[in-house]
Design an enzyme around this catalytic site. Structure first.
Site, PDB file in Angstrom:
ATOM      1  N   LYS B  25     -22.320  -8.524  19.668  1.00 18.93           N
ATOM      2  CA  LYS B  25     -22.598  -9.516  20.704  1.00 18.93           C
ATOM      3  C   LYS B  25     -23.817  -9.108  21.542  1.00 18.93           C
ATOM      4  CE  LYS B  25     -19.129 -11.314  23.239  1.00 18.93           C
ATOM      5  NZ  LYS B  25     -19.134 -12.789  23.403  1.00 18.93           N
ATOM      6  N   ARG B  94     -17.404  -8.626  28.853  1.00 19.90           N
ATOM      7  CA  ARG B  94     -16.838  -8.874  27.510  1.00 19.90           C
ATOM      8  C   ARG B  94     -17.070  -7.668  26.611  1.00 19.90           C
ATOM      9  NH1 ARG B  94     -18.913 -14.296  28.393  1.00 19.90           N
ATOM     10  NH2 ARG B  94     -17.295 -15.865  27.916  1.00 19.90           N
ATOM     11  N   GLY B 103     -10.697 -11.423  19.460  1.00 14.93           N
ATOM     12  CA  GLY B 103      -9.473 -11.509  20.255  1.00 14.93           C
ATOM     13  C   GLY B 103      -8.723 -10.200  20.384  1.00 14.93           C
ATOM     14  N   MET B 105      -9.819  -7.352  21.807  1.00 14.09           N
ATOM     15  CA  MET B 105     -10.066  -6.602  23.051  1.00 14.09           C
ATOM     16  C   MET B 105     -10.100  -7.569  24.234  1.00 14.09           C
ATOM     17  SD  MET B 105     -12.610  -3.599  21.745  1.00 14.09           S
ATOM     18  CE  MET B 105     -13.652  -4.670  20.777  1.00 14.09           C
ATOM     19  N   HIS B 479       4.941  -3.633 -14.131  1.00 12.35           N
ATOM     20  CA  HIS B 479       4.921  -4.584 -15.239  1.00 12.35           C
ATOM     21  C   HIS B 479       4.709  -6.001 -14.739  1.00 12.35           C
ATOM     22  CE1 HIS B 479       6.966  -7.362 -18.078  1.00 12.35           C
ATOM     23  NE2 HIS B 479       6.217  -6.673 -18.932  1.00 12.35           N
ATOM     24  N   ARG B 643      -5.519  -1.083 -28.631  1.00  9.86           N
ATOM     25  CA  ARG B 643      -4.824   0.184 -28.378  1.00  9.86           C
ATOM     26  C   ARG B 643      -3.619   0.309 -29.287  1.00  9.86           C
ATOM     27  NH1 ARG B 643      -2.408   1.392 -22.524  1.00  9.86           N
ATOM     28  NH2 ARG B 643      -0.850  -0.101 -23.199  1.00  9.86           N
ATOM     29  N   SER B 789     -12.487   5.065 -23.202  1.00  9.54           N
ATOM     30  CA  SER B 789     -12.102   4.003 -22.269  1.00  9.54           C
ATOM     31  C   SER B 789     -11.138   4.616 -21.268  1.00  9.54           C
ATOM     32  CB  SER B 789     -11.452   2.851 -23.031  1.00  9.54           C
ATOM     33  OG  SER B 789     -11.049   1.864 -22.114  1.00  9.54           O
ATOM     34  N   ASN B 793      -4.971   3.692 -14.702  1.00  7.52           N
ATOM     35  CA  ASN B 793      -3.600   3.622 -14.188  1.00  7.52           C
ATOM     36  C   ASN B 793      -2.885   4.952 -14.428  1.00  7.52           C
ATOM     37  OD1 ASN B 793      -4.238   0.978 -13.791  1.00  7.52           O
ATOM     38  ND2 ASN B 793      -2.824   0.160 -15.301  1.00  7.52           N
ATOM     39  N   CYS B 856     -10.458   0.436 -18.681  1.00  4.33           N
ATOM     40  CA  CYS B 856      -9.598  -0.710 -18.963  1.00  4.33           C
ATOM     41  C   CYS B 856      -8.342  -0.686 -18.108  1.00  4.33           C
ATOM     42  CB  CYS B 856      -9.256  -0.766 -20.441  1.00  4.33           C
ATOM     43  SG  CYS B 856      -8.307   0.652 -21.016  1.00  4.33           S
ATOM     44  N   TYR B 876     -19.062  -0.389 -19.407  1.00  7.92           N
ATOM     45  CA  TYR B 876     -18.351  -1.639 -19.151  1.00  7.92           C
ATOM     46  C   TYR B 876     -17.089  -1.410 -18.343  1.00  7.92           C
ATOM     47  CZ  TYR B 876     -15.005  -0.479 -22.886  1.00  7.92           C
ATOM     48  OH  TYR B 876     -14.044   0.116 -23.646  1.00  7.92           O
TER      49      TYR B 876
END
Lengths: 897, 897
Positions: B25, B94, B103, B105, B479, B643, B789, B793, B856, B876
């Site tokens: 601001k 302000r 909103g 502060m 899953h 796979r 690859s 996970n 992947c 990729y």
């Protein structure tokens, strides 16, 4: 390029240094020859020829020329000619690799006997029987080793040419009513030779070669080829010998110990390989060939009067029978041991009064002997202390620390199955199938073997009562294995042939059913399970002065501190007696299973509010304070690393409906509620679940209670004049913020206890490094941690993605297929897990260059791993009490490297 | 040190560049002032003052002097005096942080009104009512924000001073029968002010300050302190704004839009923030203060005739009411947008015919608008293409791809619970508790929400039938989450408040029971679950030309290839429409669950010999060939990474007694045998168990069958004129020998198929890098692999030691306690997992410098992760079909970095 190295007549092309090129046997023959020790002359074809032959299936073009030259030299020394009808030279062809592979490769003796040379040799030896005996032996060996093995279709076992020839021999003997080969006359043996040759022709479709050169090259090639034979390949797999080493081939003039009464042969050790006693020790046979001693068909005589036993007192010894030859031999053995500075295993032959040395090599010895020899040789100044330390394999210490199955009795025992050798030593007992039964039977004075699919912390009392533990599942670091090793107890795990029926209390192994009370013997050092009782040999460490001396020597050199993993004062004391300098891992979870404690634990888990939970947890404070008091006291002033609660909470909950009922009554809650909590705590992969510091973060009151117990115990000990040093270890940290969180809880509690008690004390807060992420961010973690302790069990699990509880499903196949060289839970995987260890050490020390770093996983007791940790710059290793001496020795060897 | 920056009258100490120091601001007020745009003068106290105050709870000694000087400058510009009884200056205070925290502060307006200045202002404004209205507003705000919040004991919600003052107002209105504040007279407001002051005294024990300077400093300190207020802290946690930034404070001369008919106030956007249309768009109110527009108490008027809608057609617009002022405003907004090259969100006030700009900042916008603005501004040459690409947050693409819950309707909906937002978009339906029910109900034409504790591959048909999926357990990569995102389906997982009773078919949430058939609405973008039906807003991608244009622009810059994770031809086609350039992960395990296939699978698992097993496996060949044919065809000529079978075998076995019975009958084996096999396959930690390539090594016939199916499908396609390109991926490799083993099986099969069919084809064999050990030994693995690859996970699971299925037990606490900044399964952990990725890339390329490397895991669709992978040098990323556009944009942004 030189492919052929000659030796003999006080000279040699090579020396003992050339083991890689000439193999052990060839190098030592060269060395002995240079020392002017009487060695039948000969030459060695190098391992390079073998390697090349394995690849190309052909020999270098100039090899024949080099062999011819060497043969001429040999002929000239012997004054004989190979194939010379008048004065024929006979030769042996033997293998000899860089490392001894006893009996794994082929040998052919008596090469050079042909229709042309036989008459000459008969004339010269004046012993027709000897010549035809040698000839029929040549035919047997040669047709088997050279002719048959080189054929594409090898016959199935038991139908080979060797067996068929031996049938002929047996037929002749039974026809003539002979019971021994020696009864066969020269004529018999001549007839036999003819029968043999015609059988060879029929069976193998080829004539037995009558050309000495063809015989020689056939023998050489057969020995080289035997490097890739099935037996040799399997042996190399087991012993981790690389395939690309190859073997050398030794061609040597034959000498004969079977040329009559003035001939003999023997094998000996410069010291006793079973006890280490410094006394010339061996066996000999009059009028015999070397193979007769080894084959055990005749009972050999003791070498000298000193080593006669009750059983052999009636037998004539060599010093009695051939005192001159014995004296020469004794001089030679002394020179050899002195020259090699190590106990030698030698072979000799006396041919018509002349002593010939056929082999010298460093002798194999058992643990007891290895220790005594190393210490005595060092004390005598024969070797320096560093060498003495390196002479004992750390594993050999294991032998002398546990009762062991008598290996002689074991040979004829009723073998049942093989599992993983999780706890060394032997165990004999009657089988039982529950921990309670084990305890009951033990109390009745029976020795028991506890047989289980797997064990859990609730089985600990039964495991303690048992002589040995046998499980169908689990790996080298399964619960059973960990607990057993901690106690030095015999244990075999992952014995997948067991089919246990708990209801019937039976176990079926390969179709044989055994019931409760049947006797089993376990060899925990090899993983073998036997039916019945086998004699155990008890160790006696106290009466073994050499053990202590070796340890003292080791301690002078090692820089790694050796701690122990111990959860009880008793274990701590055991470990201390073995030389432990602190506790590297005191697990606390085992402390919660006693009936009066588990209730509070379960109450805590079932709590619905923090207040309830805190209340239940605090019920455990008194117990824990007592636990830590005992352990800190047993180890003071050495440090004790106490790991905060680590396992997932579900491990503490009841398993059976009955237990749930009981608990429900005891805690006045509904069974449904307990059931529901059990379900909610169920995890698909508990190893990666809500455990370790994740517990202390979710339930800080657990950490608070444990910290308070530790610090109050510390204060109590200080008040009693002790100097305890607790190191509080936060488990399973993956990110520095976890450690910060727990550290604050711990240090706040320390401050509070100091304030309450008005006593200041020293302590440390550190963390277990057991996740890859902890290694990768060790620089951040080091900002908070006062020490690191690698938990290489979990680190191996996560780095490989292996569950040590489930690895039994594929590890055997992996080892079999050589996909893994060894079980990574036994010896650290240096390339993967080890790389993470190195990264963590480097990153950790980049922030705190004096950071204390240790390792408290099972690898702390594995010699190869200890070596690795030494070189990785760790300050200490911690292992189970019975591994402490092993770690001390391994650490010294690493420091000497 | 300069702490105070003045602005006003066409000049300013700072500029838009100074956002870090002056906040957004303050920097923009300075910038506007320098642009000679009419801004009420004022000054900004820097964020450094705030940071300092948070630490020290005091101000720098020279701050007062700097404020006094700035105040004098302001007074001089305004020709008024702060506290001057004749011509008083009023100011606002302000907050203004580096990033907008709307909103969160505090703000105090009308500071400077005291008993001394009120008469002067009344005289000058000739508007007593306005002055007392301003005064009572000041008292309300000040007593709340400054006086009460500074007290140690903050009152509980709803009993604060603000509420008590508002009660007085309401009482007065009801006594007088007024319905609106505007009915209150000057006298009423004066009375109210007195009542307010005495209430403040009673409640807070302090007088409302009557000194302008005290008011000013009270306001400044209150605003600084609000940086550490609960709301602001929470907001920063959510938005990842660092605590150490601090806020600036802006003190600015008050201007009033509520000084009569020639006064007004409004907020506007230089373009429509909801559609992106390039049209000046906003709202205004005559005779009102800015807060009235924002508060929504009065319905504001449309800014201009162009933007009137059916609903607002009757309202007067600013261009109609104040054409001169509107023209000036329109000029200013054009200048501002052009100056900032971005859509601006502006606030203005017209005080007695004079236009003042109070704020300009980059306007927030939704996804649709962001895309359109970026494209149109780029087309108009206002910004370059790189800037345009960076203007759209990748997540904003999500909004336009899924139907979403109407956010207005959502505000008043019956909120039930919150889980993890696993599949974006909205879903409305009747709840069912089994996959079969979901399918049945769907077939009857009903929309359903499938509610489960967790889902398994056997639920897939029901998941497909459902409008949304709601699970009690599981994380963002469970899953349910994986499958749902693959389909772009709404999904909420890990909603731990659900207490599901499958037997009764009910779910209880916070004590409220819902039964089958009840309506739920899921907001899969936020994870919120509502009772009842909420309106959904449908996306219309085809009619959105800007989406395609943005993607085209992105494709010009990105260097990462974007592939998709797809297991079926349908998914492959969907992804291709979204721009996927190949399949990075085709899982094969889902292919075995159809009834006619699962039987063979189970038969294989139950086989006792290799022959039986091979026979059973080969029954699957025809199915698999068909599967691969379809997928390779859908994606040709782009590559398809297939796979090999990955999950532990027990996942394929029946679960219930009934299923076991059925199977026993079908396969003609005993139930016991099946039961026994199930037990023997049971694993404590299946994630770390016998799965991945460990299956193919133990049972090479599985790999053979899959390889044959892949290669036969390839041949068939080539015969049909297609150009398929299969990449065979070996999962869960931890050591190069595993890959060597499997590679040989695959290449042998390729050779065999080529020979059988007489056709040559191209293919690759590579591996998934999903274990820490694979990363650490990637140089060795690269010798065998034709591509890598990353399976991030599993790599996250093992690196952290987190089971993604069980993380729900502690992840919420971890995020809450800030132990983790984010769920590492959603966005890659760059320090830990990312470090391993970098190590693997470096080691892999050290052996094969052109090695193709992709990823992947689920992270392939996460923008921050995509950016990381780009910089790590990957070729990729592969993500679920609905994430492909997001990945394309994120990849472009990463390339532009």
């Amino acid at each position: 390029m030189k492919y052929v190295y000659s030796f003999g007549n006080g000279k040699a092309d090579g020396s003992a240094e050339d083991k890689n090129l000439l193999g052990g046997k060839g190098a030592n023959l060269a060395e002995m020859s240079s020392l002017d020790i009487p060695v039948p002359p000969g030459f060695t074809l190098t391992t390079e020829v073998c390697v090349n032959y394995m690849k190309e299936h052909s020999y270098p073009s100039d090899l024949t020329g080099q062999v011819d030259d060497a043969m001429k030299q040999m002929e000239s020394i012997m004054g004989q000619g190979f194939g010379d009808p008048e004065n024929p030279l006979l030769v042996s062809v033997r293998s000899g690799a860089r490392m001894s592979m006893p009996g794994m490769m082929e040998t052919v003796l008596n090469l050079g006997l042909t229709s042309k040379t036989i008459p000459g040799l008969i004339k010269k030896s004046n012993n027709e029987r000897f010549v035809y005996d040698a000839y029929r032996r040549l035919i047997t060996m040669y047709s088997d080793v050279v002719m048959e093995k080189s054929m594409d279709d090898e016959p199935a076992d038991g139908e080979g040419i060797r067996e068929q020839l031996e049938d002929i021999l047996e037929n002749m003997k039974s026809e003539k009513g002979f019971s021994s080969d020696t009864e066969l006359s020269a004529t018999d043996l001549k007839t036999l030779s003819e029968l043999y040759k015609s059988k060879v022709k029929t069976v193998l479709g080829k004539n037995f070669p009558d050309d000495p050169s063809e015989q020689l090259w056939g023998g050489i090639t057969a020995v080289f080829s035997s490097w890739d034979g099935k037996r040799a390949v399997n042996y190399r797999r087991i012993e981790n010998i690389p395939d690309h080493w190859g073997t050398a081939v030794n061609v040597q003039a034959m000498v004969f110990g079977n040329m009559g009464a003035s001939s003999a042969t023997g094998v000996a050790f410069t010291r006793n390989p079973g006890t280490g006693e410094n006394i010339f020790f061996g066996e000999w046979l009059a009028n015999a060939q070397g193979e007769d001693v080894v084959a055990g068909l005749r009972t050999p005589n003791p070498l000298n009067t000193e080593t006669k036993t009750e059983d052999t007192a009636h037998l004539v010894s060599l010093d009695e029978f051939m005192p001159e030859n014995y004296k020469t031999l004794d001089d030679i053995q002394k020179r050899l041991e002195s020259h090699y500075s190590d106990m030698q295993d030698i072979e000799f032959t006396i041919q018509e009064g002349t002593l010939w040395m056929l082999q010298t090599r460093v002798g194999k010895r058992n643990g007891t002997a290895a220790i005594r020899m190393a210490v005595e040789m060092a004390e005598a100044g024969q070797i320096d202390e560093k060498t003495a330390i390196n002479r004992v394999k750390p594993e050999q210490l294991d032998e002398i620390m546990h009762p062991n199955v008598d290996s002689n009795a074991e040979k004829n025992a009723d073998f049942l199955a093989k599992g993983l050798p999780a706890g060394p030593g032997g165990g004999v007992g009657q089988i039982v199938f529950t921990a309670d039964d084990a305890e009951t039977w033990k109390n009745e004075g029976k020795n028991v073997i506890l047989v289980r699919n797997e064990t859990s912390p609730e089985d600990v009392h039964g495991m303690h009562a048992a002589e040995g533990i046998l499980t169908a599942k689990g790996g080298m670091t399964s619960h059973a294995a960990l607990v057993a090793r901690g106690w030095g107890k015999c244990c075999i795990v992952g014995c997948s042939d067991l089919d246990i029926n708990r209801t019937k209390k039976t176990v079926t192994i390969s179709g044989r059913e055994f019931k409760e009370g049947d006797w089993f013997t376990l060899n925990g050092s090899t993983g073998k399970v036997y039916n019945g009782q086998i004699k155990l040999i008890e160790p006696d460490l106290d009466s073994n002065p050499y053990f202590g001396k070796l340890m003292e020597m080791a301690d002078k050199f090692r820089t790694l501190t050796i701690r122990t993993n111990a959860d009880t004062p008793d274990d701590a004391k055991t470990a201390r007696n073995f030389g432990a300098e602190g506790i590297g891992l005191c697990r606390t979870e085992h402390m919660f299973f006693e009936p009066e404690r588990i209730v509070s634990m379960r109450q805590m888990i079932l709590s619905n509010t923090e207040d309830e939970r805190r209340h239940a947890v605090m019920n455990l404070l008194d117990f824990q304070r007592e636990d830590f008091y005992g352990i800190l006291k047993a180890m003071a002033p050495d440090p004790v690393t106490i790991r905060l609660l680590d396992p997932p909470l579900h491990e503490f909950l009841p398993q059976t409906d009955e237990q749930i009922m009981e608990l429900a009554e005891e805690l006045q809650v509904s069974r449904e509620e307990i059931q529901k909590r059990i379900e909610s705590l169920h995890e698909l992969n508990p190893m990666l679940g809500h455990r370790g510091c994740r517990l202390g973060i979710a339930y800080p009151e657990i950490t608070e209670m444990q910290a308070r117990a530790i610090f109050e115990a510390t204060v109590k000990l200080i008040e009693e004049g002790e100097t305890p040093f607790p190191e509080v270890m936060v488990p399973l940290v993956g990110t520095v913020s976890e450690l910060s969180h727990q550290k604050k809880v711990i240090t706040d509690m320390a401050d509070l206890v100091m304030e309450e008690k008005g006593i200041r004390f020293d302590y440390m807060v550190g963390t277990m490094i057991e996740l890859p992420r902890a290694c990768l961010t060790a620089d951040q973690i080091a900002e908070e941690a006062e020490f690191f302790s690698f938990g290489t069990n979990d680190l191996t699990q996560t780095t490989y993605g292996f569950s040590r509880d489930d690895i039994g499903g594929f590890l055997p196949a992996y080892l079999q297929e050589k996909i893994l060289a060894h079980d990574p839970f036994q010896s650290i995987d240096q390339q993967g897990v080890g790389e993470l260890v190195k990264i963590a050490v480097e990153k950790g020390r980049s922030k705190k260059n004096k950071l204390k770093i240790g390792i408290c996983g099972e690898h702390g007791g594995d010699p190869d791993s200890v070596r690795f940790f030494h070189h990785a710059g760790l300050n200490y290793v911690s292992c189970s009490p019975f591994r402490v001496p092993i770690a001390r020795l391994a650490a010294a060897q690493a420091a000497i490297d």
